[in-house]
Write an enzyme that holds these catalytic residues in place. Structure first.
Site, PDB file in Angstrom:
ATOM      1  N   THR A  82      45.598  54.977  41.177  1.00 45.34           N
ATOM      2  CA  THR A  82      46.508  54.164  41.732  1.00 45.34           C
ATOM      3  C   THR A  82      47.779  54.651  41.037  1.00 45.34           C
ATOM      4  O   THR A  82      47.976  55.219  39.972  1.00 45.34           O
ATOM      5  CB  THR A  82      46.416  52.561  40.856  1.00 45.34           C
ATOM      6  OG1 THR A  82      45.373  52.055  41.362  1.00 45.34           O
ATOM      7  CG2 THR A  82      47.847  51.897  40.891  1.00 45.34           C
TER       8      THR A  82
ATOM      9  N   VAL B 115      40.691  41.538  45.703  1.00 48.78           N
ATOM     10  CA  VAL B 115      42.109  42.136  45.330  1.00 48.78           C
ATOM     11  C   VAL B 115      41.990  42.382  43.918  1.00 48.78           C
ATOM     12  O   VAL B 115      41.665  41.543  42.937  1.00 48.78           O
ATOM     13  CB  VAL B 115      43.012  41.032  45.711  1.00 48.78           C
ATOM     14  CG1 VAL B 115      44.545  41.524  45.267  1.00 48.78           C
ATOM     15  CG2 VAL B 115      43.121  40.797  47.097  1.00 48.78           C
ATOM     16  N   GLY B 116      42.579  43.449  43.431  1.00 46.30           N
ATOM     17  CA  GLY B 116      42.532  43.871  42.055  1.00 46.30           C
ATOM     18  C   GLY B 116      44.004  43.373  41.381  1.00 46.30           C
ATOM     19  O   GLY B 116      44.702  42.488  42.030  1.00 46.30           O
ATOM     20  N   ASP B 117      44.332  44.034  40.209  1.00 48.89           N
ATOM     21  CA  ASP B 117      45.478  43.463  39.501  1.00 48.89           C
ATOM     22  C   ASP B 117      46.809  43.803  40.135  1.00 48.89           C
ATOM     23  O   ASP B 117      47.847  43.105  39.667  1.00 48.89           O
ATOM     24  CB  ASP B 117      45.328  44.070  38.051  1.00 48.89           C
ATOM     25  CG  ASP B 117      45.238  45.711  37.963  1.00 48.89           C
ATOM     26  OD1 ASP B 117      44.293  46.164  38.658  1.00 48.89           O
ATOM     27  OD2 ASP B 117      46.071  46.164  37.281  1.00 48.89           O
TER      28      ASP B 117
ATOM     29  N   GLY C 225      43.815  50.784  36.179  1.00 49.06           N
ATOM     30  CA  GLY C 225      42.478  50.561  35.619  1.00 49.06           C
ATOM     31  C   GLY C 225      41.798  49.878  35.989  1.00 49.06           C
ATOM     32  O   GLY C 225      42.039  49.380  37.331  1.00 49.06           O
TER      33      GLY C 225
ATOM     34  N   GLY D 135      40.725  46.759  37.418  1.00 56.06           N
ATOM     35  CA  GLY D 135      41.468  45.512  37.680  1.00 56.06           C
ATOM     36  C   GLY D 135      40.979  44.235  37.500  1.00 56.06           C
ATOM     37  O   GLY D 135      41.992  43.491  36.785  1.00 56.06           O
TER      38      GLY D 135
END
Ligand code: ASP
Length: 354
Positions: free
Chosen positions: A218, A247-249, A270, A272
């Site tokens: 990322t 969906v991640g962070d 990292g 998420g």
């Protein structure tokens, strides 16, 4: 008489300068001011020197430096922190080396679904997108959401549709394809056991020897401009083999991306799920605002203590309005770098580099 008068003045100055900072004063105001600065990351993970060839190592460092210099040029010319973070992130989105834009990881269905977010520390305005499939630079779509819509967060087909009304560069979804990332997906598919639910599958992915050598990738940037404003931007393809619209962070304001002039700007990378549960960006800002911690103390508390206790691997980059930078990570490595006014760019990859 005269000398006692001076002693009194001196004592008064001393008392004032040593008094506790007031409620809304930045806690770091005793540290030297940096005119402008930025920091970037290109992902955290099991990045070890022994797993990298000299060419790969050099390629990553050159691209990180290019991204830093793109952001630095904006700041040096008096540009806004917002423009600087976008400029730096775009360089990394355009490079197949990172898991963002070109070179993003694949979903379980073999697609690329891109997430990004941006936040302006001056007014805490923010924009985020999740699941984009055809916008070349997702960070520009996040910025368009922030500046040209009444909303903060758009997802899926609607987010693509909105971005296309903003004259942003459109690409065929095949543009994001790289052999390297597709092979990663195929390897995961081989190890996949259908009876596992998604969360245990993610655990398996992280334990698997293949994933031990896996690079997340990322990208993100934080910056402080000459006017003292700060901003953060993050962009990602998420996690390989993600499904069910995971969906991640990254696009979650306060988790993977956060900025507030009163405290700090943060961009994370990292695992998420853990970063969402820790609300990483906002937690760091809160430790500064309410806990009166410095940026370095707050960032360390969240990344090296809270996330570690929970089992969340990764790291963050952060900056405060005085230009202090903290970039802790609890993984083997993190592609990262920073450049402060009138200093050369500094790029690092492994744990032992300072
Ligand atoms: N944080 C990203 C996500 O969970 C992945 C990464 O940073 O590499 O989507």
């Amino acid at each position: 008489m005269k000398s006692s008068y001076f002693t009194l003045i001196f004592a008064l100055i001393l008392v004032i300068s040593c008094s506790e900072p007031k409620e809304n004063q930045p806690i770091t105001n005793f540290e030297p001011q940096v005119d402008f600065a930025l920091a970037i990351h290109g992902g955290a993970g099991t990045i070890k020197k022994e797993n990298m060839s000299a060419e790969q190592d050099a390629e990553y460092r050159a691209k990180l430096e290019e991204a830093l210099n793109a952001g630095y040029a904006v700041l040096e010319n008096g540009g806004e922190a917002l423009d600087a973070v976008v400029a730096a992130v775009k360089v990394m989105e355009d490079s197949p080396l990172f898991n963002a834009g070109k070179g993003a990881v694949f979903t379980n269905e073999g697609k690329n679904e891109l997430d990004a977010a941006i936040m302006n520390g001056a007014d805490r305005n923010a924009g985020a997108v999740a699941g984009l499939t055809r916008i070349k630079n997702p960070i520009t779509a996040a910025r368009a959401v922030m500046e040209n819509s009444p909303h903060v967060f758009m997802s899926g087909a609607g987010a693509d549709q909105f971005a296309l009304t903003q004259n942003l560069e459109e690409v065929d979804p095949s543009y994001f394809y790289t052999d390297f990332r597709f092979e990663q997906l195929e390897k995961i598919r081989e190890t996949e056991k259908t009876e596992l639910d998604h969360s245990s599958l993610l655990e398996l992915e992280l334990e698997d020897p293949f994933f031990k050598d896996r690079k997340f990738g990322t990208v993100g940037a934080v910056a402080k401009d000459k006017n003292g404003n700060i901003a953060a931007a993050t962009s990602t393809g998420g996690m390989t083999n993600k499904r069910f619209g995971r969906v991640g962070d990254v696009p979650i304001i306060g988790a993977g991306t956060y900025a507030d002039n009163a405290t700090c700007a943060v961009s994370a990378t990292g695992h998420g799920e853990y970063f969402i549960r820790t609300v990483v960006g906002h937690e760091i800002a809160s430790l500064m605002r309410y806990g009166k911690k410095s940026l370095a103390e707050a960032a360390d508390d969240v990344v090296m203590k809270q996330l570690v206790e929970m089992g969340g691997s990764g790291g963050i980059i952060s900056i405060d309005k005085n230009g202090n930078i903290a970039m802790p990570f609890n993984s083997e490595g993190m592609y990262r770098g920073y450049r402060k006014a009138n200093e050369a760019a500094k790029v690092m990859i492994y744990k032992d580099e300072k």
